[in-house]
Scaffold this motif. Structure first.
Motif, PDB file in Angstrom:
ATOM      1  N   PHE A  69       0.838  -1.196   0.000  1.00 43.26           N
ATOM      2  CA  PHE A  69       0.000   0.000   0.000  1.00 43.26           C
ATOM      3  C   PHE A  69       0.873   1.246   0.000  1.00 43.26           C
ATOM      4  O   PHE A  69       2.012   1.252   0.459  1.00 43.26           O
ATOM      5  CB  PHE A  69      -0.977   0.015   1.186  1.00 43.26           C
ATOM      6  CG  PHE A  69      -0.313   0.025   2.538  1.00 43.26           C
ATOM      7  CD1 PHE A  69       0.066   1.215   3.139  1.00 43.26           C
ATOM      8  CD2 PHE A  69      -0.092  -1.165   3.227  1.00 43.26           C
ATOM      9  CE1 PHE A  69       0.666   1.229   4.394  1.00 43.26           C
ATOM     10  CE2 PHE A  69       0.504  -1.159   4.484  1.00 43.26           C
ATOM     11  CZ  PHE A  69       0.885   0.043   5.063  1.00 43.26           C
ATOM     12  N   ARG A  71       0.609   5.742  -1.714  1.00 41.77           N
ATOM     13  CA  ARG A  71      -0.062   6.650  -2.638  1.00 41.77           C
ATOM     14  C   ARG A  71       0.228   6.268  -4.085  1.00 41.77           C
ATOM     15  O   ARG A  71       1.372   6.130  -4.504  1.00 41.77           O
ATOM     16  CB  ARG A  71       0.394   8.094  -2.385  1.00 41.77           C
ATOM     17  CG  ARG A  71      -0.332   9.125  -3.277  1.00 41.77           C
ATOM     18  CD  ARG A  71       0.200  10.526  -3.103  1.00 41.77           C
ATOM     19  NE  ARG A  71       0.062  10.980  -1.729  1.00 41.77           N
ATOM     20  CZ  ARG A  71       1.091  11.337  -0.955  1.00 41.77           C
ATOM     21  NH1 ARG A  71       2.319  11.256  -1.439  1.00 41.77           N
ATOM     22  NH2 ARG A  71       0.883  11.757   0.279  1.00 41.77           N
ATOM     23  N   ASP A  72      -0.854   6.092  -4.882  1.00 48.20           N
ATOM     24  CA  ASP A  72      -0.741   5.748  -6.304  1.00 48.20           C
ATOM     25  C   ASP A  72       0.187   4.550  -6.515  1.00 48.20           C
ATOM     26  O   ASP A  72       1.074   4.557  -7.366  1.00 48.20           O
ATOM     27  CB  ASP A  72      -0.238   6.953  -7.109  1.00 48.20           C
ATOM     28  CG  ASP A  72      -1.182   8.133  -7.035  1.00 48.20           C
ATOM     29  OD1 ASP A  72      -2.387   7.921  -6.835  1.00 48.20           O
ATOM     30  OD2 ASP A  72      -0.713   9.275  -7.170  1.00 48.20           O
ATOM     31  N   LYS A  73      -0.039   3.503  -5.747  1.00 48.54           N
ATOM     32  CA  LYS A  73       0.824   2.326  -5.818  1.00 48.54           C
ATOM     33  C   LYS A  73       0.771   1.697  -7.196  1.00 48.54           C
ATOM     34  O   LYS A  73       1.785   1.295  -7.759  1.00 48.54           O
ATOM     35  CB  LYS A  73       0.395   1.305  -4.755  1.00 48.54           C
ATOM     36  CG  LYS A  73       1.421   0.222  -4.505  1.00 48.54           C
ATOM     37  CD  LYS A  73       2.688   0.811  -3.924  1.00 48.54           C
ATOM     38  CE  LYS A  73       3.776  -0.206  -3.719  1.00 48.54           C
ATOM     39  NZ  LYS A  73       5.019   0.384  -3.213  1.00 48.54           N
ATOM     40  N   SER A  77      -4.601   3.569  -7.930  1.00 45.80           N
ATOM     41  CA  SER A  77      -4.932   2.738  -6.777  1.00 45.80           C
ATOM     42  C   SER A  77      -3.856   2.855  -5.707  1.00 45.80           C
ATOM     43  O   SER A  77      -2.661   2.903  -6.014  1.00 45.80           O
ATOM     44  CB  SER A  77      -5.077   1.273  -7.203  1.00 45.80           C
ATOM     45  OG  SER A  77      -5.318   0.445  -6.086  1.00 45.80           O
ATOM     46  N   ASP A  78      -4.274   2.884  -4.450  1.00 44.31           N
ATOM     47  CA  ASP A  78      -3.335   3.004  -3.335  1.00 44.31           C
ATOM     48  C   ASP A  78      -2.929   1.656  -2.767  1.00 44.31           C
ATOM     49  O   ASP A  78      -2.314   1.587  -1.707  1.00 44.31           O
ATOM     50  CB  ASP A  78      -3.951   3.867  -2.219  1.00 44.31           C
ATOM     51  CG  ASP A  78      -4.084   5.325  -2.648  1.00 44.31           C
ATOM     52  OD1 ASP A  78      -3.380   5.734  -3.580  1.00 44.31           O
ATOM     53  OD2 ASP A  78      -4.912   6.036  -2.051  1.00 44.31           O
ATOM     54  N   TRP A  79      -3.271   0.555  -3.460  1.00 41.91           N
ATOM     55  CA  TRP A  79      -2.842  -0.762  -2.994  1.00 41.91           C
ATOM     56  C   TRP A  79      -2.645  -1.684  -4.197  1.00 41.91           C
ATOM     57  O   TRP A  79      -3.162  -1.437  -5.284  1.00 41.91           O
ATOM     58  CB  TRP A  79      -3.856  -1.362  -2.021  1.00 41.91           C
ATOM     59  CG  TRP A  79      -5.204  -1.642  -2.632  1.00 41.91           C
ATOM     60  CD1 TRP A  79      -6.237  -0.762  -2.776  1.00 41.91           C
ATOM     61  CD2 TRP A  79      -5.631  -2.877  -3.214  1.00 41.91           C
ATOM     62  NE1 TRP A  79      -7.297  -1.373  -3.399  1.00 41.91           N
ATOM     63  CE2 TRP A  79      -6.957  -2.674  -3.677  1.00 41.91           C
ATOM     64  CE3 TRP A  79      -5.044  -4.127  -3.381  1.00 41.91           C
ATOM     65  CZ2 TRP A  79      -7.688  -3.674  -4.304  1.00 41.91           C
ATOM     66  CZ3 TRP A  79      -5.769  -5.134  -4.001  1.00 41.91           C
ATOM     67  CH2 TRP A  79      -7.084  -4.894  -4.448  1.00 41.91           C
ATOM     68  N   GLN A 337       4.130  10.809   2.972  1.00 48.90           N
ATOM     69  CA  GLN A 337       3.433   9.628   2.482  1.00 48.90           C
ATOM     70  C   GLN A 337       3.623   8.428   3.417  1.00 48.90           C
ATOM     71  O   GLN A 337       4.624   8.327   4.132  1.00 48.90           O
ATOM     72  CB  GLN A 337       3.919   9.253   1.077  1.00 48.90           C
ATOM     73  CG  GLN A 337       5.410   9.023   0.965  1.00 48.90           C
ATOM     74  CD  GLN A 337       5.822   8.675  -0.462  1.00 48.90           C
ATOM     75  OE1 GLN A 337       5.355   7.669  -1.024  1.00 48.90           O
ATOM     76  NE2 GLN A 337       6.667   9.494  -1.060  1.00 48.90           N
ATOM     77  N   THR A 339       3.706   4.190   3.446  1.00 50.70           N
ATOM     78  CA  THR A 339       3.892   3.007   2.616  1.00 50.70           C
ATOM     79  C   THR A 339       3.992   1.785   3.531  1.00 50.70           C
ATOM     80  O   THR A 339       4.215   1.918   4.745  1.00 50.70           O
ATOM     81  CB  THR A 339       5.168   3.100   1.762  1.00 50.70           C
ATOM     82  OG1 THR A 339       6.302   3.233   2.631  1.00 50.70           O
ATOM     83  CG2 THR A 339       5.106   4.287   0.811  1.00 50.70           C
TER      84      THR A 339
END
Length: 348
Positions: A69, A71-73, A77-79, A337, A339
């Protein structure tokens, strides 16, 4: 006919039949001697002798399911979830020149739901692919092939960022005296990435390393020089048993962006891995970066950054573990951010 006469007659008939069959008896062939698999304990657990040889063989690997996970992975999408399969074949033989080893590590990644979408990933990180992760020959202190360098070593948690590239086609020699080791490696840098710049030419790097172990204290000092960018980096890692856990400290410096380290001009990191129970390990970590990120081919920015995080490892049962990590990163003049990832792994 009385019963006595019947019994005598039956016995005579059976004797006659038995004699006739004995003359034509079929003798079964002797079974061939079977060589059972023998355990080989000369190289650790899990090895066995290949029948008919003095070569020891071991199979091992894992199946991993992980969700990242951030930001903008993946796109917006964040994941992002993926599955990985790792299978390793390790062979070793005692020779007059020392232990002869051959190793093959195969890895398959599945990051999409469709096999038709599979692509070959040269980086060996994610995507959907099957590829050779490692393959090398080792004899005594000499090691040649594709394998992870000393730059792959790091602290035990998932917060530190102490290398940029660590997998090369290499020729390496290591002198290992048990409590002390020293070595040198020549690494091919074809196809790796330095910042946003891909290295397509067959340039090389040179890495040197020394290490020592004293009771619960370990030290490792390594350096790497990138001949293409004419820059190098140096890194020190030290760990020591303190109380219920292990304290880890590290520092890294780079003269400019290079294949071995191009995250920042310098950085320091610390962690404390707490062995809470036989099954649970908790590792808080912290890292500070000076001149974080690249602004050109080999120059770092003027932005500093820091990261703090937590890694939790839990052994569910023999062969099944889970790992959870979360990290907060704050870079000057950029949005902060979060992660991390959640992992479930079956090892064998």
């Amino acid at each position: 006919m009385n019963i006595k006469s019947l019994l005598i007659g039956s016995a005579a008939a059976l004797a006659a039949v038995s004699g006739a069959q004995a003359a034509d008896a079929i003798v079964a062939a002797e079974p061939e001697a079977m060589e059972y698999v023998r355990v080989c304990d000369a190289f650790g657990t899990g090895f066995f002798y290949i029948p008919g040889t003095e070569t020891c063989l071991k199979f091992q690997g894992y199946v991993r399911f992980q969700t990242d996970f951030g930001r903008d992975k993946t796109g917006t999408s964040d994941w992002d979830s993926f599955t990985r399969a790792q299978f390793e074949i390790d062979t070793r033989t005692d020779t007059e020149l020392g232990a002869l080893r051959g190793f093959i590590g195969l890895r398959g990644n599945a990051d999409t739901g469709s096999a038709a979408a599979s692509t070959t990933s040269g980086s060996g990180d994610k995507g959907s692919a099957v590829f050779v992760d490692q393959a090398f020959i080792e004899l005594g202190g000499l090691k040649v092939g594709k394998f992870y360098s000393w730059w792959d070593d790091g602290l035990s948690g998932e917060t530190d960022e102490l290398a940029s590239n660590a997998l090369f086609n290499s020729i390496r020699y290591t002198y290992d005296a048990g409590s002390f080791w020293a070595g040198a490696s020549v690494d091919e840098h074809e196809g790796i990435t330095v910042g946003s710049y891909n290295e397509r030419d067959n340039n090389v790097g040179v890495a040197l390393g020394v290490g020592a172990k004293f009771d619960s204290v370990t030290l490792q000092l390594i350096g790497g020089y990138d001949t293409d960018r004419e820059n190098g980096s140096v890194r020190l890692i030290a760990t020591a048993g303190v109380g219920p856990g292990t304290l880890g400290l590290s520092g890294v410096w780079a003269s400019g962006a290079n294949a071995y380290y191009n995250v920042s001009e310098w950085a320091v990191a610390a962690e404390y891995a707490i062995k809470a129970t036989d099954k649970l390990k908790i590792t808080p970590g912290f890292q500070y970066y000076g001149s974080y990120g690249l602004v050109s081919w080999d120059e770092f920015s003027n932005n500093d950054a820091w990261k703090a995080g937590l890694t939790v490892d839990y052994k569910i049962t023999d062969g099944l573990t889970t790992k959870l990590t979360a990290n907060y990163l704050d870079i000057d003049n950029r949005p902060e951010q979060w992660t991390g990832f959640v992992r479930l792994q079956r090892s064998f």
